[in-house]
Design an enzyme around this catalytic site. Structure first.
Site, PDB file in Angstrom:
ATOM      1  N   SER A 148       0.822  -1.209   0.000  1.00  0.00           N
ATOM      2  CA  SER A 148       0.000   0.000   0.000  1.00  0.00           C
ATOM      3  C   SER A 148       0.857   1.261   0.000  1.00  0.00           C
ATOM      4  CB  SER A 148      -0.927  -0.007   1.221  1.00  0.00           C
ATOM      5  OG  SER A 148      -1.816  -1.096   1.172  1.00  0.00           O
ATOM      6  N   GLY A 181       1.065 -10.361 -11.796  1.00  0.00           N
ATOM      7  CA  GLY A 181       0.326 -11.155 -12.765  1.00  0.00           C
ATOM      8  C   GLY A 181       0.950 -11.083 -14.145  1.00  0.00           C
ATOM      9  N   ARG A 314     -35.606 -25.977  -3.954  1.00  0.00           N
ATOM     10  CA  ARG A 314     -35.226 -26.967  -2.936  1.00  0.00           C
ATOM     11  C   ARG A 314     -36.222 -26.931  -1.790  1.00  0.00           C
ATOM     12  NH1 ARG A 314     -33.613 -30.670   0.214  1.00  0.00           N
ATOM     13  NH2 ARG A 314     -31.433 -30.938   0.838  1.00  0.00           N
ATOM     14  N   GLY A 404     -24.873 -28.442   1.741  1.00  0.00           N
ATOM     15  CA  GLY A 404     -23.796 -29.274   1.227  1.00  0.00           C
ATOM     16  C   GLY A 404     -23.624 -29.165  -0.266  1.00  0.00           C
ATOM     17  N   GLU A 427      -5.455  -3.832  -5.849  1.00  0.00           N
ATOM     18  CA  GLU A 427      -5.862  -2.458  -6.157  1.00  0.00           C
ATOM     19  C   GLU A 427      -6.092  -1.660  -4.875  1.00  0.00           C
ATOM     20  OE1 GLU A 427      -5.860  -0.741  -8.868  1.00  0.00           O
ATOM     21  OE2 GLU A 427      -5.266  -2.388 -10.168  1.00  0.00           O
ATOM     22  N   ASP A 429      -5.630  -2.318  -0.304  1.00  0.00           N
ATOM     23  CA  ASP A 429      -6.303  -2.946   0.835  1.00  0.00           C
ATOM     24  C   ASP A 429      -7.509  -2.087   1.226  1.00  0.00           C
ATOM     25  OD1 ASP A 429      -6.658  -2.836   3.955  1.00  0.00           O
ATOM     26  OD2 ASP A 429      -5.798  -4.811   3.515  1.00  0.00           O
TER      27      ASP A 429
END
Length: 645
Positions: A148, A181, A314, A404, A427, A429
């Site tokens: 940062s 990256g 469900r 589950g 980008e 914290d």
């Protein structure tokens, strides 16, 4: 089930509202996601190297289709439309997130740095190849020892006038570039941020273009790269660590929009103040935060689409009518999902405003008002923080709501959760970003702010901020308006009176924001007057700064809701969005009710009434929930949840 008839949402019309002015681009990206939906299966099937190559090939195919380069000038093969570029990036977040981040690194960070920090000469040399995917690059800012605190980076770029070259060096091991990256396998070039030294004088952090590999992929002399290997998520992105051992680059490789070095070693800049120059350079790279904010919100949309559809089919436990109940008919299940749905809509509208402001400011960046730019940067920081926290919180809640089944990889929550986890820290914290938002609020984005170190910040607040805050917000009159809306006792009427009044929501949000800003300023002023060390004082006030910033951004979200509603014609869609707006506002008040009660703005009766009202809004929103997530427009191929098929 509800005992009332809920208005039916016009799903296509609501999708059109959400897609906004770049609907055509969003549709293009949806089609591309459908074409490349197999990447979601490959992410689970392939080994790490195979997955990385698959992501790269998909990126190049999307580049050929024009879906990744809309933000670059047309003369270099781009689309010349910054807003469309961010809309495309946001939409791609419905799909594989390693692909999204790979796109962001290549075109947002690497290409964006050349575009924003370089001059036309550098543009002409590099951008056409970047846009076409012929030149793959990375963005080498973060170091192991400094993340940062970008101003504290230790990588050095020393100018040698005899050779007209910069010498890039990693002076200590902690100065190596970390988590970059594209570095581990694919990048041929890096935008490297380093301390610039010319003639023995330091000029702060600047960006230079440094070749990493030759055209055959072999590392160049002086370059050492180590693969970061397996990560929690985003394993289709080839992150790596970079060391430089006296690597030389030509003088022309300095990105020189804000500073240049002559052949004989004379440093010059149109911005005299080093601090202001540094913050101006970083400010041009705000697109990354804007993009991450939108991607986070869209990842939350995918999770909500899966969880709400699942809960609507469900069944579990027998109800009064002898049949098993749908999960979404349970009040607790509604509590888990629907307030997050309302918050996601709100942050979508706030992001839409942010993108429009960004597009307007950065289409003509050299003529933009500096104060307006600083306010935009703060808004991007705050929206990114709340957007990425939304993704983390919502994805986990949706996973749990699916029991589950949500734990199975085939239902996508594992990838969503793992891949978005880093959004809260890259980008910027989130806690650091929110402190920057708070500093801007204290100074009203004054020009002096960017020239202040921590000590100067405390001195500025001690001398000006309390009076400025009070004068700017007219806090006392606002307090009185809120007091009128908050009866101290129930003898003044029903505690639920006015709870759905937008002016009540606005007054409550504004009062909390201004009270927190005012309280933060007073704490800093009192500590400074008592002679407390500036660093210790600010450290003690960090929590107050974050809370003030959160209140500020949530108020912006509420106002974005209101402005969107004001633009819509009356009808079922507007009614549904009004319900979501009320649910968002009252859910925020309910979640922070202890604070409001502590400060005398909320009676216990009123707090209980708010909870009852939230429950009623949940009951009214439940019949619309599936339609509201369908309106997000997540392609079925991108939903990719086996238990929904």
């Amino acid at each position: 089930m509800p005992d009332f008839v809920a208005p039916q949402v016009d799903v296509p019309a609501l999708t059109e509202v959400l897609d906004g002015p770049h609907a055509e681009i969003r549709d293009l990206c949806r089609r591309k996601l459908i074409e490349h939906a197999g990447l979601l299966d490959d992410a689970q099937r392939l080994d790490r190297d195979g997955y990385r190559e698959r992501v790269l090939q998909t990126l190049l195919q999307l580049t050929d289709a024009g879906a990744t380069t809309l933000g670059f000038p047309k003369r270099y093969g781009g689309g010349g439309d910054l807003g469309a570029a961010i809309a495309a990036f946001e939409t791609m977040a419905f799909g594989d997130l390693s692909l999204l981040v790979k796109i962001g690194v290549q075109f947002g960070l690497f290409g964006g740095a050349i575009l924003q920090l370089g001059t036309e000469r550098r543009h002409d040399r590099y951008l056409a190849d970047v846009v076409a995917g012929r030149l793959l690059g990375c963005f080498a800012m973060t170091e192991q020892g400094h993340g940062s605190d970008v101003q504290g980076l230790q990588t050095v770029a020393r100018y040698d006038p005899g050779r007209e070259q910069f010498i890039i060096d990693t002076p200590v091991d902690s100065a190596h570039k970390e988590f970059i990256g594209g570095a581990a396998a694919h990048a041929r070039m890096a935008v490297v941020f380093a301390q610039l030294e010319v003639g023995g004088a330091g000029h702060g952090v600047h960006a230079l273009l440094v070749d990493l590999r030759d055209r055959n992929g072999r590392l160049l002399p002086g370059i050492r790269i180590v693969d970061d290997r397996q990560k929690i998520g985003l394993n289709g992105v080839d992150n790596g660590r970079i060391w430089f051992d006296r690597v030389t680059v030509d003088r022309e490789n300095l990105l020189d929009r804000y500073a240049s070095v002559s052949a004989d070693g004379v440093y010059s800049s149109p911005i005299e103040s080093p601090d202001r120059r540094f913050f101006t350079m970083l400010g041009t790279l705000v697109q990354g935060r804007v993009s991450v904010a939108g991607a986070s919100v869209n990842a939350a949309k995918v999770a909500l689409t899966i969880a709400i559809r699942y809960a609507d089919r469900r069944r579990q436990f027998t109800g009064p009518n002898g049949t098993e109940e749908l999960l979404l008919d349970y009040g607790m299940h509604q509590r888990r999902l629907l307030p997050r749905l309302a918050r996601t809509y709100g942050l979508h509208f706030a992001q839409e405003q942010l993108v429009a402001e960004y597009d307007d400011v950065f289409t003509h960046p050299d003529t933009a008002d500096p104060k307006r730019r600083r306010a935009l940067e703060a808004r991007a920081a705050g929206t990114k923080a709340l957007g990425s926290w939304l993704a983390t919180d919502t994805i986990q809640a949706c996973r749990e709501a699916c029991g589950g089944a949500g734990y199975l990889s085939e239902n996508r929550f594992d990838a969503l959760r793992a891949d978005t986890d880093v959004f809260t820290t890259f980008e910027g914290d989130n806690h650091v970003l929110l402190q920057l938002v708070a500093k801007g609020l204290l100074t009203n984005y004054a020009s002096e702010f960017n020239d202040l170190d921590q000590l100067g910040m405390v001195r500025f607040v001690a001398g000006h901020a309390v009076e400025t805050v009070i004068e700017r917000t007219a806090a006392h009159s606002l307090m009185e308006r809120v007091r009128d809306l908050l009866p101290a006792g129930e003898d003044r009427g029903d505690a639920r009176t006015g709870l759905l009044d937008p002016s009540y929501h606005s007054a409550m949000f504004r009062w909390r924001e201004e009270h927190r800003i005012d309280g933060l300023a007073r704490r800093l002023k009192r500590g400074a007057e008592d002679g407390m060390n500036a660093a210790e004082l600010f450290s003690r006030c960090q929590q107050h700064a974050v809370e003030a910033a959160v209140a500020h951004v949530e108020r912006q979200v509420l106002e974005a809701y209101e402005q969107k509603l004001a633009s819509l014609p009356d009808g079922a869609n507007k009614t549904a969005l009004c319900q979501l707006r009320d649910l968002f506002a009252l859910s925020v008040i309910e979640a922070d009710r202890g604070w409001w009660m502590e400060h005398g703005r909320l009676s216990s009766q009123r707090a209980k009434a708010i909870t009852r009202e939230v429950d009623e809004l949940l009951r009214k929103t439940r019949p619309l929930a599936v339609q509201l997530v369908d309106a997000f427009g997540v392609p079925e191929e991108a939903v990719h949840a086996a238990f929904l098929h």
